[in-house]
Scaffold this active site. Structure first.
Site, PDB file in Angstrom:
ATOM      1  N   ASP A 144      22.873  20.057   7.551  1.00  0.00           N
ATOM      2  CA  ASP A 144      23.802  20.886   8.329  1.00  0.00           C
ATOM      3  C   ASP A 144      24.948  21.446   7.486  1.00  0.00           C
ATOM      4  O   ASP A 144      26.128  21.313   7.861  1.00  0.00           O
ATOM      5  CB  ASP A 144      24.387  20.073   9.509  1.00  0.00           C
TER       6      ASP A 144
ATOM      7  N   GLU B 145      21.521  25.910  18.816  1.00  0.00           N
ATOM      8  CA  GLU B 145      22.623  25.115  18.260  1.00  0.00           C
ATOM      9  C   GLU B 145      23.196  25.822  17.043  1.00  0.00           C
ATOM     10  O   GLU B 145      22.827  26.960  16.733  1.00  0.00           O
ATOM     11  CB  GLU B 145      22.121  23.706  17.886  1.00  0.00           C
TER      12      GLU B 145
HETATM   13  C1  6LW Z   1      22.740  19.108  14.334  1.00  0.00           C
HETATM   14  C2  6LW Z   1      21.981  20.225  14.837  1.00  0.00           C
HETATM   15  C3  6LW Z   1      20.830  20.090  14.016  1.00  0.00           C
HETATM   16  O1  6LW Z   1      23.898  18.813  14.953  1.00  0.00           O
HETATM   17  O2  6LW Z   1      20.571  18.789  13.881  1.00  0.00           O
HETATM   18  O3  6LW Z   1      19.647  21.191  12.381  1.00  0.00           O
HETATM   19  C4  6LW Z   1      21.645  18.105  14.443  1.00  0.00           C
HETATM   20  N1  6LW Z   1      20.342  21.094  13.417  1.00  0.00           N
HETATM   21  O4  6LW Z   1      22.518  21.468  14.665  1.00  0.00           O
HETATM   22  C5  6LW Z   1      21.910  16.862  13.680  1.00  0.00           C
HETATM   23  O5  6LW Z   1      21.933  17.136  12.300  1.00  0.00           O
END
Ligand code: 6LW
Length: 491
Positions: free
Chosen positions: A14, A174
């Protein structure tokens, strides 16, 4: 020059990046590990040096008994008017917060909490306003990319939380980041889940509140259709301008092992892919929307890769990490010896055993360490989480000592091999290869092979969760253990 992906190897997921006074700073997720949120510095975007961690005090983050892959999720780093901000989520208490510092090499503030839910929070400083963005829920209960304006000095919301984008239709929307570039606000996000279907998508608008128009070529970046290619799971990224004015996306991805039913055990790492803005103000990325092994960046420098890690050439407060908040009195750390005092807490517990670890950053290499202990167990753990780890250790038995190889795979806790030792002191050796680990022990002049274990069972696909393998030194059983000559060498 040509650079190779990944630009940062090992479990550093991330990534988020900002630029300040000609230098770049990057942060990554840390979950149950402490200190939290590793912080890196670079002058060229290719060579990154970890300079510290953002969450270094207990008062900044509650991690007690935090489950594996719970705790601190994806952070964002931003720089505004001489001050750095790092915003993240502690999923163990389900709260978003930010901390700040005016000295990137110094301590960060205590947390300021924000009353908007969701994970992957981000900040946009724009024309005297500060926007807080997450994959949260708006005032009407609608989920998606959610935004409010905040007072950055208090964290108070100045507007309600509003739904601003529903993404392009992929699951697990996300990782939102908003940028004001030219006439547009660009809202970049991840979809597909942080696995083989991961992708980066984006939308743009002339207003920070939308309506946002999705890019017609979404996903702008994904390796989901490149079956068998080594780099998979690319997504969750941040846009950045290079020193010579080229755009890049710094993002996560992973290196898979095996072609069919692949897996990965080193966690999600940091990759960098160029982005290209067209005259119409939309951008494309990478090689037809995919991330390749290498790219070109303007500049004449060399991509360095650290291949040897010892106590003497690493910094215990920067490169190493503990499980949750450590009981500091149990650690004596110096450049030639680590002394660990074991307790009743073991590395099978969701707690803070006596354990200090450094990430496994490559597939091929070796680990050696001389371990001496008195009345319990001490050794090296290839640690994915409390249920998935391979341990090679010296332990007490009867009136003497033995060397053991313990395989922990889910509910199976198995002693693979135990060899009597002439004393409580032996050299533990691990050979690392993409498919597995080979364990041996040297008792004086005598070498004993202890066995082999597949890397597959330490992978994210088996263990689940968001972390990667850490090379941990541990002690358990109310003992005193000395570790000397520690060396990890990658090929
Ligand atoms: C993070 C989310 C994700 O918060 O995995 O790759 C989660 N994306 O955005 C945990 O790393």
């Amino acid at each position: 020059m040509i650079y190779q992906n990944p630009v940062v190897r090992g479990f550093y997921p991330d990534p988020s990046v900002c630029c300040a006074d000609g230098k770049y700073y990057m942060v990554c997720s840390s979950f149950q590990y402490f200190p939290g949120v590793p912080l890196f510095e670079s002058s060229d975007l290719v060579n990154w040096k970890q300079i510290g961690n953002c969450l270094t005090r207990k008062s900044q983050v509650m991690l007690e008994k935090a489950g594996s892959s719970a705790g601190v999720y994806a952070p964002t780093i931003r720089y505004h008017q001489g001050r750095f901000y790092m915003v993240t989520t502690n999923t163990s208490v389900n709260r978003n917060f930010y901390i700040c510092t005016d000295d990137i090499h110094g301590e960060w503030s205590d947390p300021v909490f924000i009353d908007q839910d969701g994970i992957d929070p981000s900040l946009l400083f724009d024309d005297g306003h500060v926007y807080f963005i997450s994959n949260g829920t708006d005032e009407n209960g609608r989920e998606g990319i959610t935004q409010c304006e905040i007072d950055i000095s208090t964290g108070q919301k100045l507007t309600p939380s509003r739904h601003i984008w529903a993404g392009s239709g992929g699951r697990y929307l996300e990782s939102p980041h908003m940028y004001h570039i030219g006439d547009y606000y660009y809202l970049m996000a991840a979809e597909g889940g942080t696995e083989y279907g991961h992708m980066i998508t984006y939308a743009r608008s002339k207003s920070v509140w939308g309506p946002f128009e999705g890019y017609s070529g979404n996903p702008v970046l994904t390796n989901r259709n490149l079956g068998g290619f080594r780099i998979q799971g690319v997504g969750h990224g941040d846009l950045v301008l290079s020193p010579s004015g080229e755009w890049f996306i710094i993002h996560l991805g992973f290196r898979q092992t095996d072609r069919w039913m692949p897996y990965h055990h080193l966690g999600r790492e940091v990759f960098m892919t160029p982005a290209f803005f067209g005259d119409d103000g939309w951008f494309t990325a990478g090689t037809n929307g995919t991330t390749a092994e290498e790219y070109e960046i303007t500049g004449s420098f060399v991509q360095q890769r650290k291949q040897v890690y010892t106590f003497g050439n690493t910094d215990f407060s920067v490169d190493w990490c503990y499980l949750r908040h450590p009981h500091t009195e149990n650690y004596e750390l110096s450049s030639d010896m680590v002394v660990l005092h074991g307790t009743d807490i073991t590395i099978d517990d969701v707690d803070s055993p006596t354990f200090i670890g450094i990430r496994q950053t490559d597939m091929n290499g070796s680990i050696v360490c001389m371990v001496s202990e008195d009345s319990g167990e001490a050794g090296i753990s290839l640690y994915m989480d409390e249920n998935q780890h391979y341990d090679i250790a010296v332990r007490s038995c009867g009136n003497g000592h033995e060397a053991v190889l313990k395989l922990n795979i889910g509910d199976i806790k198995h002693v693979q091999c135990a060899v009597p030792l002439s004393s409580g002191c032996a050299e533990l050796c691990v050979n690392m290869s993409p498919l597995g680990y080979t364990f041996s022990v040297k008792d004086g002049e005598n070498l004993h092979e202890l066995g082999y274990a597949q890397s597959k069972y330490l992978s994210s696909e088996v263990a689940s969760g968001f972390t990667g393998v850490i090379i941990g030194l541990y002690a358990q059983g109310n003992n005193r253990a000395e570790f000397t000559g520690f060396k990890v060498k990658y090929e």
